[in-house]
Design a protein around this motif. Sequence first.
Motif, short mmCIF file in Angstrom:
data_model
loop_
_atom_site.label_atom_id
_atom_site.label_comp_id
_atom_site.label_asym_id
_atom_site.label_seq_id
_atom_site.Cartn_x
_atom_site.Cartn_y
_atom_site.Cartn_z
N VAL A 443 26.21 60.49 -1.92
CA VAL A 443 26.10 59.30 -2.77
C VAL A 443 26.20 58.06 -1.88
N LEU A 444 25.24 57.15 -2.03
CA LEU A 444 25.25 55.90 -1.28
C LEU A 444 25.08 54.72 -2.24
N HIS A 445 25.75 53.61 -1.93
CA HIS A 445 25.62 52.45 -2.81
C HIS A 445 25.88 51.18 -2.02
N ALA A 446 25.08 50.14 -2.30
CA ALA A 446 25.27 48.84 -1.65
C ALA A 446 26.47 48.14 -2.26
N ARG A 447 27.33 47.64 -1.42
CA ARG A 447 28.63 47.09 -1.85
C ARG A 447 28.47 45.92 -2.81
N LYS A 448 27.47 45.05 -2.57
CA LYS A 448 27.31 43.84 -3.39
C LYS A 448 26.06 43.90 -4.26
N ASP A 449 25.64 45.09 -4.61
CA ASP A 449 24.45 45.28 -5.45
C ASP A 449 24.65 44.56 -6.79
N ALA A 450 23.69 43.64 -7.12
CA ALA A 450 23.79 42.87 -8.36
C ALA A 450 23.08 43.54 -9.52
N VAL A 451 22.29 44.57 -9.24
CA VAL A 451 21.56 45.27 -10.29
C VAL A 451 22.41 46.39 -10.87
N VAL A 452 22.95 47.23 -10.00
CA VAL A 452 23.83 48.32 -10.43
C VAL A 452 25.16 48.14 -9.70
N PRO A 453 26.24 47.87 -10.42
CA PRO A 453 27.53 47.59 -9.78
C PRO A 453 28.01 48.73 -8.88
N PHE A 454 28.76 48.35 -7.86
CA PHE A 454 29.29 49.29 -6.88
C PHE A 454 30.08 50.41 -7.55
N GLN A 455 30.80 50.08 -8.59
CA GLN A 455 31.63 51.05 -9.29
C GLN A 455 30.79 52.21 -9.83
N SER A 456 29.54 51.93 -10.19
CA SER A 456 28.68 52.97 -10.75
C SER A 456 28.43 54.08 -9.73
N GLY A 457 28.23 53.70 -8.47
CA GLY A 457 28.06 54.71 -7.43
C GLY A 457 29.31 55.54 -7.23
N ARG A 458 30.45 54.88 -7.29
CA ARG A 458 31.71 55.60 -7.11
C ARG A 458 31.92 56.61 -8.24
N GLU A 459 31.41 56.31 -9.43
CA GLU A 459 31.56 57.25 -10.55
C GLU A 459 30.82 58.56 -10.27
N PHE A 460 29.65 58.48 -9.64
CA PHE A 460 28.94 59.70 -9.25
C PHE A 460 29.78 60.50 -8.26
N ALA A 461 30.29 59.81 -7.24
CA ALA A 461 31.05 60.50 -6.19
C ALA A 461 32.35 61.10 -6.74
N THR A 462 32.93 60.43 -7.72
CA THR A 462 34.17 60.94 -8.31
C THR A 462 33.92 62.14 -9.21
#
Length: 501
Positions: A443-462
Amino acid sequence: MVGQLTIKVLGELNVTRQGQLLPLPQSKKTRALLAYLAVVGRPQRREHLCKMFWEVPDDPRASLRWSLHKLRPIVNTEGHVRLHADHNSVLLSPQTVEVDFNGLACLRPADLDVLDTETLESLATTFRGEFLEGLCLQHCPNFEAWRLYHRDRALRAHMAILRALIRRLQDSPERANAYSLVLDRLTEEIAAVGLPGRWSEPSVSATFETAVPSPPVTPSKRSQEIRFCKTTDGVTIAYAVCGQGSPIVRAAHWMSHLQYDWESPVWRHWIDALSEKTKLIRYDERGNGLSDWVAEEISFKAMIADLESVVDAAGLDRFTLLGVSQSCAVSVAYAVRHPERVSGLILYGGFVKGWRKRSDSHEVATHEAMTALIREGWGQNNPVFRHLFTAMFIPGADQVQMDWFDELQRISVSPINAGRLHEAFGEIDVSDVLSQVTIPTLVLHARKDAVVPFQSGREFATGIPGARFVDLDSANHILLANEPAFEQFIREVTRFVAETA
């Protein structure tokens, strides 16, 4: 009809009146303007024509007036006023002009089975060469995109007509062979320029007012093969194959166009990097790009079906699956259904729940307003509304990248489909199946992504057992070529594919 004017664009542009060939202006832009007005057949705003054919440092309106002055003696004859121009718009009246492309434009694939052989042969003879052959305007990217779109469409239709004739003339080998020779030549031409080799009913309007500006193309050994497949509900999906090695499928995301993405300053570096050591399969989901724009169902369920159809059509037994943005959820759902086929799952910039399923009343109200605005403002010539999306997706982009993405949004999807897709994304929810993912996941996510919040990526990883999470230092939802975050993304993906393939 007395004074009938005939304009032929299936080959070199020529104009005849009562069978007599007329001399055309030497200016290529003036000839291109005539061809454009003839094919479009509806009023065009002067502002739009100026933007399409003339650069800002010039005097576009004066240049347009000069070209119209040169065209009037050609098209306005014998008391017939065919070219109508007022302060705001220009029209070449379609009722008084015969254009060879019109017979093709209204032709559907199903018509080929019912038309008689004589009519099919007549259609075949209308193709004197490539659409507007030789009328290339390198410094007019909007016109070039429009011309290339129609060139591709005409080539596919010509091939479909030839195939129908070859089938029809099985009892006349000599006549069928003549058409086979032409088909072989066209097949070679299409292979050379990387165009689709099959024809499906065009769902995109052939008269869109503007098109995505293509950046300069340099000679390259890059090539892709575009193919088509059918879903279980009869929708045609376009997919592209490039590169060699272990297969990686990039699940479709919103706003894609296989042909224009190929040379774009926003997506080209993704395609090149991902296909350097792997065989990359990309596709346009229904409602987008080269896939059918007319689809009864646009939903999360349909998105999964599109992915299943492409994987089956490509003949893939086992592959790496890459989800980007909303297709992360699509990829998760596919991996749970078909774990035996997915060797590794890569999720970038995605969300577990759509905006409606997140049950935030403020967010829901905001997105509902956005849906209404998309349907009303998406297709307008002024890109101001679409630029709001561009600024969110790629805030770190330069002007060329932003301009390209502004126009891609319009050329890749209609306002209605953009609204339908935005609604469908709101209904996505894979929270209940995350724990069922049994394959290696990155799972990868841009820290300051304005389209999909960073927390959304962490939810996949969790939620996915054993998933590895990578934090990318970027504000871009689509990582750009010159940023360290993209280099890190490619390093992580390359290593993951090597470990799991």
